[in-house]
Enzyme design. Structure first.
Site, PDB file in Angstrom:
ATOM      1  N   GLY A 397      -6.799  60.323 -15.560  1.00 15.89           N
ATOM      2  CA  GLY A 397      -7.386  59.568 -14.466  1.00 15.89           C
ATOM      3  C   GLY A 397      -7.958  58.254 -14.956  1.00 15.89           C
ATOM      4  CD  GLN A 398      -7.058  52.760 -14.823  1.00 18.00           C
ATOM      5  OE1 GLN A 398      -5.907  53.188 -14.760  1.00 18.00           O
ATOM      6  NE2 GLN A 398      -7.333  51.487 -15.043  1.00 18.00           N
ATOM      7  CG  ASP A 526     -20.027  57.533  -8.847  1.00 13.52           C
ATOM      8  OD1 ASP A 526     -19.961  57.454  -7.603  1.00 13.52           O
ATOM      9  OD2 ASP A 526     -19.095  57.228  -9.598  1.00 13.52           O
TER      10      ASP A 526
END
Length: 742
Positions: A397-398, A526
């Site tokens: 993922g990024q 987050d």
């Protein structure tokens, strides 16, 4: 030696992530704030960011730092005085004046998509994409000694931060003059509040939309609404200006300060900013007086604007959008500057002596090794081999902080399989191998290094060679919660109800540990489904601490000390964060509430469902109608525990309460999930978000004249964070604004 000591101080400050308190003289906060991804409402809409600023009042220190004061304007009495505020001779000091106050940094208001060869993504036939924005400001337009009001005040979009044109007093509102009025080269748009009737005006108390001229292209009298812009008795008003870049329409709302935003606009009209204003424009206020005069004051101002991409090579444009962090104490600034200078000197000396080399890597490595109970250090070549030289096929993922790769390393004595065992890991490679990247790296490592909880992703080790910043975590074979809810891979089954409930309990346990059990309070900042990972047994593991910050146990919030801004992801960001830019336990709980509803409903927090643009608003409506269980993911086909589902829905709504103090704390959340206490009582109608959220939800501000004290309340709809977005604005126009058109 002194230089090296200063370097260590700077890096230690970054690693500790200590919040810096603002100086008293800089009470106003103004930063370009990145708020996270926007969901596109139409092809080409929403590229992923918003920006903005917020002033609850104004002080002299703002001048030159984050606002530009021009002409006869000034800052005094906690307000922007767009025209003079004085007790001196009126004929000399108050009449025939014009002034402007503009935010010091220009904003990109439109973007030509074709520059990147992507005409298909343009939002209109002209190939231009236009930013949506929402601004709200509090004003006091006062006529001293009962004089007749004149001339007028305007919210303005201008191509430059130049002085008002010569001869722009009187009816020209500081915008144009007799020679330039009506010229397309002006590139000016203004929303005027006019208090002097000219031959081209409907009356002496109206709102108008001006394009390159003081002759409005659309206007509406305020008298039928009972609003007098400049009444004999000083009155504060709140004005909202919403612009929908997709529909290319503008709407203006106005109400007495302290009242909620009206459901109907006082003025709504088409407006194509791409065809009118400069690509980079300044936002602010303009006003003038003539032979008659009034005091034109701005008491508070909030702006949220969609952030458009910068063109390749447009370095100047990028530099102009750098945020201005206000209120950092001078001593800290001087220390940081000295440390940076010392670092540069040391690095240059070492490079000259040794023929190159990455000194910053050595310093950062020293700092990490000095951490108590530091994690295992990997050699860069080990990680490169483990990830097959960071092969794209190994990419998991990024995100904004870097790319994550899957890999296999040789375990040591701390690994479950013992020394020499093969251990699957996830390697986070930071994308910014520079000073800011090092700060992000150190901040993340300093927090997660000592965290120990079964529902947190465990840190295995780190590497910092060749300028590459790498963190190594234990691998989570079942990916993220987001993948299982919205993008199940082939062969993966839909998450059943028992697993969903267990995952929510695991996340709540991890959040309770961060907020109340760890020796420092940690705010994650987050929390979202994509940062909740699942181990082999589908146990929840909270991860990605790239935004997390530690706060002292006697503090309540963390303030970003360098750059400021709103951090997180739209849909999970608590509404107060857009105003305070502070991360708190309450804002984490808000994000947790979004996750709870996401798990129950199988829908993202930002989604379109039955006319709503946010999941929480749809669920709240169902709760009001006594149909809450209809929100449960239909893919479960009724295979869920009704009592547990109702408990989660009520808990999710309670955590999503617009008022931070009304949200439950993590100990109460855990008790609800265990069934030891009933779920929180949730009102049938979602309360409106009101800011500032002081006692009574209001902030007291002195009036311009100094004779009365009025209260300013900037209020927002329940979907505040999306009202400036194209989708929400378009819906708002369709549902509310059409009624105001003739």
């Amino acid at each position: 030696m002194a230089a090296r000591f200063l370097v260590h101080l700077l890096l230690l400050a970054a690693a500790s992530a200590v919040a810096v308190t603002s100086a008293a003289a800089s009470a106003s906060l103004a930063t370009n704030a990145t708020a996270g991804p926007l969901a596109p409402a139409a092809p080409g809409g929403g590229d992923g960011n918003v920006t903005g600023f917020s002033f609850s009042r104004f002080v002299g220190a703002n001048r030159g730092a984050n606002v530009t004061v021009l002409g006869d304007a000034s800052i005094s009495q906690g307000a922007l005085q767009i025209t003079p505020d004085t007790i001196n001779d009126a004929a000399t000091f108050l009449t025939h004046k014009s002034g402007r106050v503009l935010y010091a940094t220009p904003f990109k208001l439109w973007h030509r998509e074709g520059r990147h060869g992507d005409e298909a993504n343009a939002t209109a036939g002209d190939g231009k994409r236009v930013a949506s924005f929402s601004t709200v400001f509090s004003i006091n337009i006062f006529r001293p000694n009962g004089t007749e009001p004149a001339e007028g005040f305007a919210f303005v979009i201008a191509p430059s931060a130049d002085e008002p044109p010569t001869g722009s007093s009187g009816g020209y509102l500081g915008l144009t003059n007799a020679a330039t009025d009506g010229n397309a080269t002006n590139q000016i748009v203004a929303v005027e509040l006019d208090t002097e009737k000219q031959p081209y005006d409907p009356d002496d108390n109206h709102v108008g939309l001006n394009v390159n001229s003081v002759v409005s292209v659309a206007n509406a009298s305020l008298k039928p609404l009972g609003i007098e812009i400049s009444p004999a008795k000083p009155t504060n008003y709140t004005v909202w200006v919403d612009y929908d870049g997709g529909a290319r329409r503008i709407a203006v709302y106005m109400a007495v300060a302290g009242k909620a935003k009206p459901g109907r606009a006082v003025l709504a009209a088409p407006l194509d900013l791409a065809a009118t204003v400069a690509e980079w424009s300044y936002l602010g206020f303009s006003a003038s007086t003539g032979s008659k005069y009034q005091l034109n004051c701005v008491l508070a101002w909030n702006m949220t604007l969609e952030k458009l991409p910068c063109d390749d090579g447009d370095g100047d444009a990028r530099r102009r959008t750098v945020g201005l962090a206000v209120g950092v104490p001078v001593g800290v600034t001087v220390l940081a500057a000295a440390a940076v200078l010392a670092y540069v000197c040391v690095a240059k000396r070492r490079k000259a002596a040794h023929g190159g080399g990455d000194d910053s890597s050595a310093i950062t490595g020293t700092m990490i090794r000095s951490l108590a109970g530091g994690p295992r250090e990997f050699e860069y070549r080990e990680i490169r081999k483990a990830t097959n030289n960071f092969d794209e096929k190994m990419k998991l993922g990024q995100g904004g902080y870097g790319v994550v790769y899957r890999g296999v390393v040789v375990g040591d004595h701390t690994c479950p399989g013992g020394a020499g065992s093969a251990v699957e890991v996830a390697v986070k490679k930071f994308s910014r191998a520079n000073t800011q990247g090092q700060n992000d790296f150190l901040a993340e490592l300093s927090i997660i290094n000592r965290l120990r909880h079964k529902h947190l992703v465990r840190l295995v080790g780190w590497s910092h060679d060749n300028g590459e910043l790498l963190l190594v975590y234990e691998f989570m074979p079942n990916g993220s919660l987001d993948q299982h809810l919205f993008g199940p891979a082939p062969g993966r089954q839909l998450l059943g109800w028992e697993l969903r409930y267990s995952i929510v309990k695991g996340v709540a346990s991890a959040l309770h540990y961060l907020h109340d059990e760890y020796d420092q309070r940690v705010v994650h900042r987050d929390l979202k489904a994509s940062n909740i990972l699942l181990d082999a047994a589908f146990g929840a593991r909270l991860g990605d601490f790239g935004l997390a910050r530690a706060i002292e146990t006697d503090k309540t919030s963390y303030i970003e000390e360098a750059g400021g801004g709103v951090h997180g992801t739209v849909g999970y960001i608590a509404p107060e964060c857009f105003h305070t830019e502070k991360a708190t336990r309450e804002s984490d709980v808000y994000a947790f509430g979004a996750v709870v509803l996401e798990v129950v409903c199988g829908r993202r927090p930002r989604c379109d469902v039955e006319g709503f643009h946010f999941l929480v608003d749809w669920v709240w409506r169902l709760h009001r109608d006594g149909r809450a269980l209809e929100a449960v993911d239909a893919r479960l086909e009724g295979a869920f525990d009704r009592e547990q589902a109702e408990r989660l829905i009520l808990l999710g709504l309670a955590c999503s309460h617009p008022t931070p103090g009304e949200r439950p704390r993590t100990p109460a959340i855990q008790q609800v999930l265990l069934g030891s206490v009933p779920p929180p009582a949730v009102p049938p109608f979602k309360p409106s978000f009101v800011w500032p959220a002081t006692d009574g939800g209001l902030d007291t501000v002195s009036s311009t004249a100094g004779t009365t004290a009025s209260q300013v309340s900037l209020t927002s709809a329940s979907t505040w964070s999306g009202n400036f977005m194209k989708g929400s604005l378009r819906h708002a126009f369709e549902q509310e604004v059409s009624d105001s058109l003739p």
